[in-house]
Design an enzyme around this catalytic site. Sequence first.
Site, PDB file in Angstrom:
ATOM      1  CG  LEU A 120       5.738  -2.305   0.533  1.00 24.58           C
ATOM      2  CD1 LEU A 120       5.528  -0.848   0.917  1.00 24.58           C
ATOM      3  CD2 LEU A 120       5.078  -2.639  -0.785  1.00 24.58           C
ATOM      4  CG  ASP A 121      11.154  -3.466  -3.553  1.00 25.68           C
ATOM      5  OD1 ASP A 121      10.685  -2.312  -3.372  1.00 25.68           O
ATOM      6  OD2 ASP A 121      11.206  -3.986  -4.677  1.00 25.68           O
ATOM      7  CG  LEU A 122      15.708  -1.485   0.245  1.00 31.01           C
ATOM      8  CD1 LEU A 122      17.203  -1.538  -0.072  1.00 31.01           C
ATOM      9  CD2 LEU A 122      15.473  -0.905   1.625  1.00 31.01           C
TER      10      LEU A 122
ATOM     11  CG  HIS B 227       7.939  -1.045  -6.625  1.00 30.33           C
ATOM     12  ND1 HIS B 227       9.111  -0.787  -7.312  1.00 30.33           N
ATOM     13  CD2 HIS B 227       7.128   0.011  -6.843  1.00 30.33           C
ATOM     14  CE1 HIS B 227       8.991   0.382  -7.921  1.00 30.33           C
ATOM     15  NE2 HIS B 227       7.798   0.890  -7.642  1.00 30.33           N
TER      16      HIS B 227
END
Length: 136
Positions: free
Chosen positions: A14-16, A19
């Site tokens: 995941l990103d920040l 997602h």
Amino acid sequence: MPQPTRIKVRGYHLDLYGHVNNARYLEFLEEARWNMMEEGGQLDWFMQQRLALVISRIDIQYKRPASMGDELLVDSVLSSLAERHGVVTQRIVRADNGKLVAQADVTFAVIHPDQPGAQPMAGEIAERLSNLLEER
């Protein structure tokens, strides 16, 4: 046709924003291409011949996000062969609802460490890869 590759989205994907990070999709696609070659029975032959399939282009379209815990299915088919390259078409969908998350056309060539440039898609190379071609 090879079975879809199943991938469960983990926290480290995941990103920040929660997602799947865009670069992780490239890893998901690569995993599915390895599976396609293994399930198609071609990987061992290419390795024995010291032939490598190398990527020259990836055209990816991101359609919707995937999040923690989602299960994704990655379909991979060899969609075309040309004189010195091929294209694998891949689709990533959510397992729970079949919605398209991303799709990509991945262009590759076959190389040998002792020979310059891309190998022609002829002879046994073409025969082995043709076994993976999408049925039309």
